[in-house]
Design a protein around this motif. Structure first.
Motif: not given
Length: 199
Positions: A60-62, A67-70, A75-77, A103-107
Motif C-alpha cells: 500500500f505505502f509503496e 500514484g496508485k491507491l490500493l 473474495n472468500n465465497p 485491488i487498485d482503487l485509483t480510478k
C-alpha cells in the motif's frame, strides 16, 4: 565515532531484520534555571530511532509513490461479506479472517471520492509535519464499505464535496502523508511541491 555516522539502520537479509548501529543515543544533560538562577531541573535529550514494520501493508505505502491507491477485497465465497471492499488497506477480512485480495482503487477514487465529514485543527501532536491549519477529511467511495481518513492539501472542505487524490511521487516518505486530496477540478500547477495526480 560521530553519533550521526553511526545512526541505526536496518537491512533485511533472508527475510529477517538486521539492525546495525545505535538506535538510542543519549546527549549530555543541560541544567534548567529560573530567572533567579535557581536550578529547576535538567533536560535529558535523547535521539531514538524507531523501526516501524509494515508487513503485508508495505505494498500500500509503496504504491503511493507510483500514484496508485490500493485497497482490499474479501473474495472468500464462504464469507457472509464476500465482495466487501476496504480502504484503508486490510490484510485480512474482519469477518471471516481470510486473506483479502489487493485491488487498485485509483480510478474509483478519481470518479467517486466524496468528503463524508471533516475537521480543521490548529493544534497538533509533537511530531506533526503538516502545514497548519490541518484540514482532516473522511472520504467515502462509491461501492467501498469503509471510510478513509486523510487530509486536504488546499481548498476548504465541505460535506459532500468531490475530491481527488494526489500522491507524493518526488522524495516520498513511504507514510500515509504521501497521500493527500484536493478539490475535484484542481490543476497540476496548484499542487504542493513533490505531489502529482496519478500517473
Amino acid at each position: 565515532m560521530n553519533n550521526q555516522n553511526n545512526r541505526g539502520t536496518v537491512k533485511v537479509v533472508n527475510g529477517r531484520y538486521r539492525p546495525n548501529g545505535k538506535f538510542h543515543i543519549a546527549y549530555p544533560n543541560t541544567p534548567i534555571y529560573d530567572e533567579n538562577d535557581k536550578l529547576m531541573g535538567v533536560t535529558n535529550p535523547r535521539d531514538l530511532t524507531h523501526i516501524h514494520a509494515y508487513g503485508g501493508e508495505a505494498i500500500f505505502f509503496e504504491s503511493l509513490k507510483d500514484g496508485k491507491l490500493l485497497g482490499t477485497q474479501c473474495n472468500n465465497p464462504d464469507c457472509e461479506h464476500s465482495g466487501n471492499i476496504a480502504i484503508p488497506f486490510k490484510i485480512h477480512c474482519p469477518d471471516c479472517l481470510g486473506k483479502n485480495t489487493v485491488i487498485d482503487l485509483t480510478k474509483k477514487a478519481y470518479e467517486t471520492a466524496t468528503v463524508h465529514t471533516f475537521m480543521i485543527t490548529e493544534r497538533t501532536g509533537a511530531f506533526n509535519t503538516l502545514k497548519k491549519p490541518i484540514k482532516f477529511i473522511n472520504i467515502e467511495f462509491e461501492g467501498v464499505d469503509t471510510i478513509l481518513m486523510s487530509y486536504m492539501s488546499f481548498g476548504e472542505p465541505e460535506i459532500g464535496m468531490k475530491v481527488v487524490p494526489i500522491f507524493k511521487t518526488v522524495d516520498p516518505t513511504f507514510t500515509i502523508l504521501d497521500l493527500s486530496w484536493v478539490p475535484k477540478g484542481s490543476s497540476a500547477d496548484e499542487l504542493p511541491e513533490g505531489f502529482s495526480f496519478s500517473k
